[in-house]
Design a protein around this motif. Structure first.
Motif, PDB file in Angstrom:
ATOM      1  N   VAL A 184      98.034  11.353 -72.014  1.00  0.00           N
ATOM      2  CA  VAL A 184      96.860  11.792 -71.251  1.00  0.00           C
ATOM      3  C   VAL A 184      97.251  12.054 -69.803  1.00  0.00           C
ATOM      4  N   THR A 185      96.455  12.905 -69.147  1.00  0.00           N
ATOM      5  CA  THR A 185      96.802  13.240 -67.757  1.00  0.00           C
ATOM      6  C   THR A 185      96.228  12.241 -66.758  1.00  0.00           C
ATOM      7  N   THR A 186      95.087  11.612 -67.073  1.00  0.00           N
ATOM      8  CA  THR A 186      94.430  10.619 -66.204  1.00  0.00           C
ATOM      9  C   THR A 186      93.845  11.254 -64.941  1.00  0.00           C
ATOM     10  N   SER A 187      92.538  11.034 -64.741  1.00  0.00           N
ATOM     11  CA  SER A 187      91.924  11.622 -63.546  1.00  0.00           C
ATOM     12  C   SER A 187      91.265  10.567 -62.672  1.00  0.00           C
ATOM     13  N   LYS A 195      98.858  18.531 -62.433  1.00  0.00           N
ATOM     14  CA  LYS A 195      98.754  17.499 -63.466  1.00  0.00           C
ATOM     15  C   LYS A 195      99.192  18.042 -64.831  1.00  0.00           C
ATOM     16  N   TYR A 196      98.727  19.250 -65.147  1.00  0.00           N
ATOM     17  CA  TYR A 196      99.054  19.809 -66.465  1.00  0.00           C
ATOM     18  C   TYR A 196     100.452  20.406 -66.505  1.00  0.00           C
ATOM     19  N   ALA A 210      94.296  13.188 -75.601  1.00  0.00           N
ATOM     20  CA  ALA A 210      92.842  12.998 -75.436  1.00  0.00           C
ATOM     21  C   ALA A 210      92.379  13.616 -74.129  1.00  0.00           C
ATOM     22  N   GLY A 211      91.344  14.440 -74.224  1.00  0.00           N
ATOM     23  CA  GLY A 211      90.647  14.904 -73.019  1.00  0.00           C
ATOM     24  C   GLY A 211      91.268  16.100 -72.330  1.00  0.00           C
ATOM     25  N   GLY A 212      90.515  16.635 -71.351  1.00  0.00           N
ATOM     26  CA  GLY A 212      91.087  17.649 -70.472  1.00  0.00           C
ATOM     27  C   GLY A 212      90.669  19.081 -70.723  1.00  0.00           C
ATOM     28  N   ALA A 255      93.282   2.966 -75.898  1.00  0.00           N
ATOM     29  CA  ALA A 255      93.059   3.771 -74.693  1.00  0.00           C
ATOM     30  C   ALA A 255      93.597   2.947 -73.530  1.00  0.00           C
ATOM     31  N   ASP A 256      93.986   3.600 -72.463  1.00  0.00           N
ATOM     32  CA  ASP A 256      94.486   2.814 -71.327  1.00  0.00           C
ATOM     33  C   ASP A 256      94.446   3.606 -70.034  1.00  0.00           C
ATOM     34  N   THR A 257      94.045   2.936 -68.997  1.00  0.00           N
ATOM     35  CA  THR A 257      94.169   3.488 -67.645  1.00  0.00           C
ATOM     36  C   THR A 257      94.748   2.358 -66.799  1.00  0.00           C
ATOM     37  N   THR A 290      98.160   4.645 -75.258  1.00  0.00           N
ATOM     38  CA  THR A 290      98.050   5.656 -74.216  1.00  0.00           C
ATOM     39  C   THR A 290      99.054   5.384 -73.104  1.00  0.00           C
ATOM     40  N   TYR A 327      92.232  12.279 -80.019  1.00  0.00           N
ATOM     41  CA  TYR A 327      91.068  11.397 -79.938  1.00  0.00           C
ATOM     42  C   TYR A 327      89.996  12.140 -79.154  1.00  0.00           C
ATOM     43  N   ARG A 335      94.635  19.769 -60.599  1.00  0.00           N
ATOM     44  CA  ARG A 335      94.748  19.970 -62.050  1.00  0.00           C
ATOM     45  C   ARG A 335      95.982  20.799 -62.473  1.00  0.00           C
TER      46      ARG A 335
HETATM   47  C1  LIG Z   1      88.045  11.044 -75.565  1.00  0.00           C
HETATM   48  C2  LIG Z   1      88.824  10.885 -74.281  1.00  0.00           C
HETATM   49  C3  LIG Z   1      89.673   9.807 -74.125  1.00  0.00           C
HETATM   50  C4  LIG Z   1      90.417   9.627 -72.953  1.00  0.00           C
HETATM   51  N1  LIG Z   1      91.241   8.552 -72.842  1.00  0.00           N
HETATM   52  C5  LIG Z   1      91.917   8.349 -71.692  1.00  0.00           C
HETATM   53  C6  LIG Z   1      92.734   7.196 -71.525  1.00  0.00           C
HETATM   54  O1  LIG Z   1      92.853   6.347 -72.421  1.00  0.00           O
HETATM   55  N2  LIG Z   1      93.383   7.029 -70.348  1.00  0.00           N
HETATM   56  C7  LIG Z   1      93.280   7.945 -69.325  1.00  0.00           C
HETATM   57  O2  LIG Z   1      93.918   7.717 -68.289  1.00  0.00           O
HETATM   58  N3  LIG Z   1      92.519   9.033 -69.445  1.00  0.00           N
HETATM   59  C8  LIG Z   1      91.830   9.258 -70.596  1.00  0.00           C
HETATM   60  N4  LIG Z   1      91.031  10.359 -70.713  1.00  0.00           N
HETATM   61  C9  LIG Z   1      90.900  11.281 -69.557  1.00  0.00           C
HETATM   62  C10 LIG Z   1      91.861  12.450 -69.620  1.00  0.00           C
HETATM   63  O3  LIG Z   1      93.167  12.001 -69.445  1.00  0.00           O
HETATM   64  C11 LIG Z   1      91.560  13.488 -68.512  1.00  0.00           C
HETATM   65  O4  LIG Z   1      91.909  12.967 -67.278  1.00  0.00           O
HETATM   66  C12 LIG Z   1      90.107  13.846 -68.448  1.00  0.00           C
HETATM   67  O5  LIG Z   1      89.736  14.388 -69.681  1.00  0.00           O
HETATM   68  C13 LIG Z   1      89.815  14.830 -67.293  1.00  0.00           C
HETATM   69  O6  LIG Z   1      90.456  16.037 -67.496  1.00  0.00           O
HETATM   70  P1  LIG Z   1      91.310  16.739 -66.344  1.00  0.00           P
HETATM   71  O7  LIG Z   1      92.572  15.947 -66.256  1.00  0.00           O
HETATM   72  O8  LIG Z   1      91.511  18.133 -66.867  1.00  0.00           O
HETATM   73  O9  LIG Z   1      90.530  16.666 -65.090  1.00  0.00           O
HETATM   74  C14 LIG Z   1      90.291  10.562 -71.895  1.00  0.00           C
HETATM   75  C15 LIG Z   1      89.424  11.651 -72.048  1.00  0.00           C
HETATM   76  C16 LIG Z   1      88.692  11.816 -73.210  1.00  0.00           C
HETATM   77  C17 LIG Z   1      87.759  12.990 -73.335  1.00  0.00           C
END
Ligand SMILES: Cc1cc2nc3c(=O)[nH]c(=O)nc-3n(C[C@H](O)[C@H](O)[C@H](O)COP(=O)(O)O)c2cc1C
Length: 452
Positions: free
Chosen positions: A135-138, A156-157, A225-227, A65-67, A104, A243, A153
């Motif tokens: 991932v989109t990153t929030s 982003k998408y 992952a996520g979103g 995972a990474d931010t 990521t 994931y 959003r």
């Molecule tokens: C299981 C899981 C893992 C995630 N891993 C990362 C990650 O590694 N890096 C990251 O920047 N965001 C990660 N996210 C966040 C998503 O990229 C996303 O920003 C978040 O789910 C919010 O959704 P939105 O962009 O629709 O607001 C993860 C989310 C989930 C549920």
């Protein structure tokens, strides 16, 4: 071969990903455990040791995972992401042979050409073992590191779809049979098969081509992952793996079913997408042993806040001063699981078993993923139950402390899963795509519908 034997089909087997969280492990207190080298965050030898141990256990892939931001309080714990996933994966790729490596990279804070180039380069040097978790990153701190705010959003998408399409097009821009290598005739490649992509949208564009030939798996596999609903649509179109972080079998199954339906809606097959459920095992010789290990790890967390939160989950005003007491029977009668936290039913069930509050917390009832702190058999039971219920295709393991936790899982839990026939005994193929049974892919997937 008898008729009966020829009709035998092997039972489905789970897939395993292992998260190498920050070099120390998934528990915030991992860095303080006995014998843990304090340079595990920056020392590539430590990362390689953990990777090689996971490979010994035939784990299909390592997951990062990474931010791109500082997300922890460095006063009390290390950064939870590795120093840089591309650099770390490159170091590990040269020291391992079979295990896959998935990192990521944000679609919001990267240009597609950078992602395409770095991930395909890693794919080539690892001989087809790389995956990209899109991932989109929030996170506003991540946005600030690029001098911007988190985009709304829809933007982003919209951008995420474009980035993935451009990355895949760049990956496919070097034709599979373009390399000729005719030394005598002086022909290196057929340049007519390595062409610009000239792809542009509302948010990103790239001319190409990307001058990197295919790897043994063609191109990296794609994770997501996520979103919520937006993320589901993204995964349905492009992801080979997802994931996820469900807390119970029912919600995991619903999420997996939704992902499979999203793949079909996008023109792909349901089996093209594999869901890895996050899971934190803590292995002990006995349950008491495992709980004590968790208690040692929990010394790094704010237990006062955790006790208060546990009270919020079960509808009782719990006090930190009572942390070594169980909740008295007559008080427990008033307990109600909080419907706004999906972990509350499980938390209340553990409280009702009569553990002290400290032990309830050591069960991991407030953690980000389901936790089993118990013997190898009980950990295997949990995984088997989820897998056989169709709750996931496998697990993304967050190991509590990597220093000795990877060996414990590999040496004590993996053999039980293998004995039960629900985890493979060796890698089936040479590439990550082979080993997670992902569909062949090179360039944009022609099956995906609704793309421009
Ligand atoms: C299981 C899981 C893992 C995630 N891993 C990362 C990650 O590694 N890096 C990251 O920047 N965001 C990660 N996210 C966040 C998503 O990229 C996303 O920003 C978040 O789910 C919010 O959704 P939105 O962009 O629709 O607001 C993860 C989310 C989930 C549920």
């Amino acid at each position: 071969m008898t008729t009966e034997t020829s009709q035998l089909t092997s039972a489905p087997q789970m897939l395993l990903a292992m998260q190498l969280v920050g070099g120390f492990g998934g528990a915030p207190g991992a860095w303080r455990m006995p014998g843990v080298p304090l340079d595990s965050y920056t020392d590539m030898d430590a990362h390689v040791r953990h990777a090689q141990a996971a490979e010994r256990g035939k784990v299909q892939l390592l997951f990062f995972a990474d931010t791109p931001a500082l997300e922890t309080d460095l006063n009390v714990q290390p950064q939870r992401h590795v120093i840089d996933p591309v650099v770390v994966m490159t170091s590990i790729a040269r020291e391992t042979k079979r295990i896959g490596l998935v990192a990521t990279a944000s679609t919001t804070f990267n240009e597609p050409y950078n992602i395409a180039r770095q991930f395909k380069a890693m794919d080539v040097i690892s001989h087809g073992r790389i995956g990209w978790n899109a991932v989109t990153t929030s996170n506003p701190e991540a946005a600030a590191n690029f001098g911007v705010a988190v985009p709304p959003r829809p933007e982003k998408y919209g951008r995420a779809h474009e980035v993935i399409q451009v990355v895949e097009a760049l990956w496919g821009s070097w034709g599979t049979d373009a390399l000729i290598g005719d030394v005598a005739a002086g022909i290196y490649a057929d340049a007519s098969k390595i062409q610009p992509i000239n792809l542009g949208g509302q948010y990103v564009a790239s001319r190409g081509p990307l001058p990197i030939p295919p790897s043994e798996q063609g191109q990296p596999v794609i994770f997501q992952a996520g979103g919520g609903q937006n993320g589901l649509e993204l995964a349905g179109r492009y992801a080979d793996g997802v994931y996820a972080n469900p807390y119970d079998i029912a919600s995991a199954k619903a999420q997996r079913d939704a992902l499979r339906a999203a793949a079909v809606a996008a023109g792909r097959n349901a089996d093209d997408i594999k869901m890895f459920a996050g899971f934190m095992p803590t292995v002990g010789a006995t349950k008491r042993d495992a709980l004590d290990r968790r208690r040692a790890l929990d010394e790094s967390i704010d237990l006062r806040q955790r006790v208060a939160y546990l009270g919020h989950m079960i509808g009782l005003p719990l006090r930190y001063e009572d942390i070594d007491q169980s909740v008295p029977e007559q008080v427990l009668e008033r307990a109600v699981a909080n419907p706004s936290d999906p972990r509350s039913d499980h938390a209340l069930a553990v409280v009702r078993e009569g553990w002290s509050l400290r032990d309830v917390i050591a069960h991991g009832v407030i953690d980000y993923h389901p936790v089993v702190a118990d013997t190898p058999e009980r950990i295997a039971d949990f995984m088997q139950e989820w897998f056989e219920a169709g709750a996931c295709d496998g697990f993304s393991l967050s190991i509590d402390s990597l220093h000795d936790g990877v060996d414990a899982f590999v040496d004590e839990v993996v053999p039980i899963l293998q004995e039960r026939g629900i985890f493979h005994r060796d890698y089936e193929g040479a590439t990550l795509r082979d080993n997670i049974h992902a569909a062949p892919r090179y360039g944009r997937d022609p099956r995906v519908i609704g793309e421009s």
